[in-house]
Scaffold this motif. Sequence first.
Motif, PDB file in Angstrom:
ATOM      1  N   UNK A  13       0.843  -1.184   0.000  1.00  0.00           N
ATOM      2  CA  UNK A  13       0.000   0.000   0.000  1.00  0.00           C
ATOM      3  C   UNK A  13       0.879   1.235   0.000  1.00  0.00           C
ATOM      4  N   UNK A  14       0.640   2.145  -0.946  1.00  0.00           N
ATOM      5  CA  UNK A  14       1.460   3.340  -1.066  1.00  0.00           C
ATOM      6  C   UNK A  14       0.550   4.556  -1.226  1.00  0.00           C
ATOM      7  N   UNK A  15       0.980   5.678  -0.656  1.00  0.00           N
ATOM      8  CA  UNK A  15       0.154   6.891  -0.653  1.00  0.00           C
ATOM      9  C   UNK A  15       0.984   8.098  -1.089  1.00  0.00           C
ATOM     10  N   UNK A  16       0.319   9.016  -1.777  1.00  0.00           N
ATOM     11  CA  UNK A  16       0.950  10.248  -2.224  1.00  0.00           C
ATOM     12  C   UNK A  16      -0.003  11.420  -1.996  1.00  0.00           C
ATOM     13  N   UNK A  17       0.433  12.479  -1.330  1.00  0.00           N
ATOM     14  CA  UNK A  17      -0.391  13.685  -1.259  1.00  0.00           C
ATOM     15  C   UNK A  17      -0.367  14.390  -2.612  1.00  0.00           C
ATOM     16  N   UNK A  18      -1.490  14.937  -3.020  1.00  0.00           N
ATOM     17  CA  UNK A  18      -1.592  15.610  -4.321  1.00  0.00           C
ATOM     18  C   UNK A  18      -2.378  16.915  -4.164  1.00  0.00           C
ATOM     19  N   UNK A  19      -1.956  17.720  -3.208  1.00  0.00           N
ATOM     20  CA  UNK A  19      -2.723  18.926  -2.886  1.00  0.00           C
ATOM     21  C   UNK A  19      -2.338  20.124  -3.740  1.00  0.00           C
ATOM     22  N   UNK A  20      -1.181  20.073  -4.388  1.00  0.00           N
ATOM     23  CA  UNK A  20      -0.748  21.190  -5.226  1.00  0.00           C
ATOM     24  C   UNK A  20       0.036  20.647  -6.414  1.00  0.00           C
ATOM     25  N   UNK A  21       0.430  21.546  -7.320  1.00  0.00           N
ATOM     26  CA  UNK A  21       1.104  21.114  -8.544  1.00  0.00           C
ATOM     27  C   UNK A  21       2.407  20.378  -8.259  1.00  0.00           C
TER      28      UNK A  21
END
Length: 350
Positions: free
Chosen positions: A159-167
């Motif tokens: 399981x892997x996660x990435x924040x994607x809140x900005x460019x």
Amino acid sequence: MSVRRTLFRWGLAAIHRSRADRWLAPAARGCGVILMLHHVRPWRPRGFAPNRILEITPEFLDSVLRCVAEEGFEFVAMDEVPERLRRGKQGRPFVAVTFDDGYRDNVLYAAPVLDRHGAPWTMFVTTGFAERTASLWWLELEEAIRRLDHVALTIDGTRRCWPCRNDGEKSAAFDEIYWDLRAGREERLREVVGILAAQASVEGRALVEHLCLDWQGIAELARHRGVTIGAHTLTHPMLAKHSEAVARSEIVEAKSLIEARIGRSVRHLAYPVGDRGAAGPREFTLAREAGYATAVTTRPGHLFPEHDAHLTALPRVSINGAFQTKGAVRALLSGVPFLLWNRARRTSVT
């Protein structure tokens, strides 16, 4: 922009500033160059644009073609390339212009520029894009990450996660996911992109409809003077990652299908993705056995007389959105970047 692309951009600038593209050109330049392009369209400003490398503006295309002429190159069609290779360095060096995938913007924005310069060009068509049955997975991945502010995926049981809140976070997530998937099995790649697209409500077929020509548009283009239609397989797979039977089917059946649709012989092939991980000696042999006069890779380099013995393993020079300066084009046309990149080797066929 990735570190690799940034370093290459700096290298091109250094070659131009030092005038190495002048004093090394006689040793580095081949007898010809095949240019590789994808999208040509007006730039739409946006911060997150991980596939910008596949996109240039019509104005930059005009600048490229002017530079080609100023550097003494002659425009030729792909049909002329084998004979020009046999002639070697007799006469002026040549340039063949090619576009991959079959995008509408090639007709809307690139064709008028090419016509003004008298430059023939080749469009390599993926039949699945024309039929709306294949996916532009790299664009689906981009669009999914654009829509999401957080990405969570299970890849190979982890399981892997990435924040994607900005460019910036979106670009970092795209680069990590893209290159991880590119390195593995294509089945895994398409499965993961499909899951992510579903999470973000990205409709892959709609993307293809919007961006790619259909069969009617391709047939009309085939009748245009100076245009050659080539094959880019059935579904745009990385052929080397599949069985020989699958690779042969993609190469052979695409040729037959396009010929039936446009009523003309298809003599040229472009390998999807086209790097060492996507096309190698097996694919080069299959293309030759299928009857193609030439087949092009994405391995970078100029053409030399030695390529006459390897017509289904030809290199290309990418004209892309990461290097939209005249100095970069002059450096690429000099051959100097590839003298260094290929360690002075003229051919790369293994």
